[in-house]
Design a protein around this motif. Structure first.
Motif, PDB file in Angstrom:
ATOM      1  N   VAL A 171      42.053  40.707  64.242  1.00  0.00           N
ATOM      2  CA  VAL A 171      42.281  39.884  63.060  1.00  0.00           C
ATOM      3  C   VAL A 171      42.974  40.741  62.017  1.00  0.00           C
ATOM      4  N   VAL A 172      44.111  40.278  61.526  1.00  0.00           N
ATOM      5  CA  VAL A 172      44.889  41.067  60.580  1.00  0.00           C
ATOM      6  C   VAL A 172      45.312  40.194  59.410  1.00  0.00           C
ATOM      7  N   GLU A 173      44.908  40.613  58.200  1.00  0.00           N
ATOM      8  CA  GLU A 173      45.355  39.937  56.984  1.00  0.00           C
ATOM      9  C   GLU A 173      46.614  40.615  56.458  1.00  0.00           C
ATOM     10  N   SER A 174      47.434  39.846  55.779  1.00  0.00           N
ATOM     11  CA  SER A 174      48.621  40.387  55.132  1.00  0.00           C
ATOM     12  C   SER A 174      49.011  39.483  53.976  1.00  0.00           C
ATOM     13  N   GLY A 175      49.940  39.985  53.166  1.00  0.00           N
ATOM     14  CA  GLY A 175      50.473  39.176  52.075  1.00  0.00           C
ATOM     15  C   GLY A 175      49.961  39.526  50.700  1.00  0.00           C
ATOM     16  N   GLY A 176      49.039  40.468  50.618  1.00  0.00           N
ATOM     17  CA  GLY A 176      48.543  40.860  49.307  1.00  0.00           C
ATOM     18  C   GLY A 176      49.570  41.660  48.535  1.00  0.00           C
ATOM     19  N   GLY A 177      49.253  41.928  47.285  1.00  0.00           N
ATOM     20  CA  GLY A 177      50.148  42.710  46.454  1.00  0.00           C
ATOM     21  C   GLY A 177      49.814  42.560  44.995  1.00  0.00           C
ATOM     22  N   LEU A 178      50.744  43.012  44.159  1.00  0.00           N
ATOM     23  CA  LEU A 178      50.598  42.949  42.702  1.00  0.00           C
ATOM     24  C   LEU A 178      51.379  41.748  42.187  1.00  0.00           C
ATOM     25  N   VAL A 179      50.731  40.940  41.381  1.00  0.00           N
ATOM     26  CA  VAL A 179      51.392  39.754  40.836  1.00  0.00           C
ATOM     27  C   VAL A 179      50.937  39.566  39.388  1.00  0.00           C
ATOM     28  N   GLN A 180      51.804  39.006  38.571  1.00  0.00           N
ATOM     29  CA  GLN A 180      51.461  38.760  37.176  1.00  0.00           C
ATOM     30  C   GLN A 180      50.574  37.518  37.062  1.00  0.00           C
ATOM     31  N   PRO A 181      49.779  37.451  36.012  1.00  0.00           N
ATOM     32  CA  PRO A 181      48.993  36.226  35.782  1.00  0.00           C
ATOM     33  C   PRO A 181      49.889  34.995  35.773  1.00  0.00           C
ATOM     34  N   THR A 238      35.049  42.424  45.363  1.00  0.00           N
ATOM     35  CA  THR A 238      35.399  43.470  44.413  1.00  0.00           C
ATOM     36  C   THR A 238      34.367  44.582  44.554  1.00  0.00           C
ATOM     37  N   PRO A 239      34.722  45.799  44.130  1.00  0.00           N
ATOM     38  CA  PRO A 239      33.809  46.934  44.299  1.00  0.00           C
ATOM     39  C   PRO A 239      32.433  46.657  43.692  1.00  0.00           C
ATOM     40  N   GLY A 240      31.402  46.950  44.471  1.00  0.00           N
ATOM     41  CA  GLY A 240      30.048  46.795  43.971  1.00  0.00           C
ATOM     42  C   GLY A 240      29.487  45.395  44.070  1.00  0.00           C
ATOM     43  N   THR A 241      30.239  44.478  44.678  1.00  0.00           N
ATOM     44  CA  THR A 241      29.749  43.106  44.799  1.00  0.00           C
ATOM     45  C   THR A 241      29.763  42.680  46.272  1.00  0.00           C
ATOM     46  N   GLN A 242      29.066  41.600  46.557  1.00  0.00           N
ATOM     47  CA  GLN A 242      29.096  41.038  47.905  1.00  0.00           C
ATOM     48  C   GLN A 242      30.353  40.201  48.097  1.00  0.00           C
ATOM     49  N   ARG A 243      30.723  40.025  49.335  1.00  0.00           N
ATOM     50  CA  ARG A 243      31.867  39.162  49.631  1.00  0.00           C
ATOM     51  C   ARG A 243      31.547  37.736  49.215  1.00  0.00           C
ATOM     52  N   ASN A 258      48.807  29.982  40.304  1.00  0.00           N
ATOM     53  CA  ASN A 258      48.184  30.165  38.993  1.00  0.00           C
ATOM     54  C   ASN A 258      47.120  31.265  39.049  1.00  0.00           C
ATOM     55  N   LEU A 259      47.507  32.398  39.565  1.00  0.00           N
ATOM     56  CA  LEU A 259      46.554  33.488  39.728  1.00  0.00           C
ATOM     57  C   LEU A 259      46.114  34.038  38.380  1.00  0.00           C
ATOM     58  N   LYS A 260      44.860  34.465  38.349  1.00  0.00           N
ATOM     59  CA  LYS A 260      44.250  34.996  37.136  1.00  0.00           C
ATOM     60  C   LYS A 260      43.799  36.431  37.394  1.00  0.00           C
ATOM     61  N   PRO A 261      43.660  37.222  36.333  1.00  0.00           N
ATOM     62  CA  PRO A 261      43.189  38.605  36.538  1.00  0.00           C
ATOM     63  C   PRO A 261      41.867  38.668  37.305  1.00  0.00           C
ATOM     64  N   GLU A 262      41.013  37.684  37.112  1.00  0.00           N
ATOM     65  CA  GLU A 262      39.723  37.702  37.810  1.00  0.00           C
ATOM     66  C   GLU A 262      39.846  37.393  39.296  1.00  0.00           C
ATOM     67  N   ASP A 263      41.040  37.037  39.752  1.00  0.00           N
ATOM     68  CA  ASP A 263      41.273  36.866  41.185  1.00  0.00           C
ATOM     69  C   ASP A 263      41.549  38.203  41.882  1.00  0.00           C
ATOM     70  N   THR A 264      41.651  39.267  41.090  1.00  0.00           N
ATOM     71  CA  THR A 264      41.864  40.584  41.678  1.00  0.00           C
ATOM     72  C   THR A 264      40.697  40.955  42.578  1.00  0.00           C
ATOM     73  N   ALA A 265      41.002  41.278  43.830  1.00  0.00           N
ATOM     74  CA  ALA A 265      39.964  41.567  44.819  1.00  0.00           C
ATOM     75  C   ALA A 265      40.632  41.943  46.135  1.00  0.00           C
ATOM     76  N   THR A 266      39.814  42.384  47.066  1.00  0.00           N
ATOM     77  CA  THR A 266      40.259  42.510  48.443  1.00  0.00           C
ATOM     78  C   THR A 266      39.904  41.219  49.163  1.00  0.00           C
ATOM     79  N   TYR A 267      40.872  40.637  49.807  1.00  0.00           N
ATOM     80  CA  TYR A 267      40.696  39.350  50.461  1.00  0.00           C
ATOM     81  C   TYR A 267      40.547  39.564  51.967  1.00  0.00           C
ATOM     82  N   THR A 292      43.106  42.542  52.653  1.00  0.00           N
ATOM     83  CA  THR A 292      44.379  42.778  51.973  1.00  0.00           C
ATOM     84  C   THR A 292      44.127  42.707  50.470  1.00  0.00           C
ATOM     85  N   GLN A 293      44.687  43.657  49.734  1.00  0.00           N
ATOM     86  CA  GLN A 293      44.398  43.779  48.303  1.00  0.00           C
ATOM     87  C   GLN A 293      45.296  42.866  47.492  1.00  0.00           C
ATOM     88  N   VAL A 294      44.693  42.129  46.592  1.00  0.00           N
ATOM     89  CA  VAL A 294      45.417  41.308  45.626  1.00  0.00           C
ATOM     90  C   VAL A 294      45.073  41.812  44.234  1.00  0.00           C
TER      91      VAL A 294
END
Length: 115
Positions: free
Chosen positions: A4-14, A38-43, A82-91, A109-111
């Protein structure tokens, strides 16, 4: 052997968009699910799509994210708008192999949503 391989993550503006892909191989896949962490939290559950097309979404992404799949390619997608800063996470994606009922995770994949 299932891969299983995820792809497509990256840096995007709000307010921007990304489309994640989850490519699976080595089985016949039923329910496919997206999570994020996100670090320190459950999936956290984001969205799920059954093989017969039933979709379920977490309330915090409904109307912004769309899950889809192409069974000919054994690939699942997550269109994120309509991505928001709080959507930042590893998906991560999780897939169920219908041949034996086992489920499998990708490596993530990191977003990052930031201006």
């Amino acid at each position: 052997q299932v891969h299983v391989v995820e792809s497509g993550g990256g840096l995007v503006q709000p307010g921007g968009s990304l489309r994640l892909s989850c490519a699976a191989s080595g089985g016949i896949f039923g329910t496919m699910t997206w999570y994020r962490q996100t670090p320190g939290t459950q999936r956290a559950f984001i969205a799920q799509l059954t093989r017969n097309g039933r979709a379920f979404y977490a309330p915090f992404v409904k109307d912004r994210f769309t899950i889809s799949r192409d069974d000919a390619k054994n690939t699942m997608y997550l269109q994120m708008d309509n991505l928001k800063p709080e959507d930042t996470a590893t998906y991560y994606c999780n897939v169920v192999n219908t041949l034996n009922g086992n489920d499998f995770w990708g490596q993530g994949t990191q977003v990052t949503v930031s201006s």
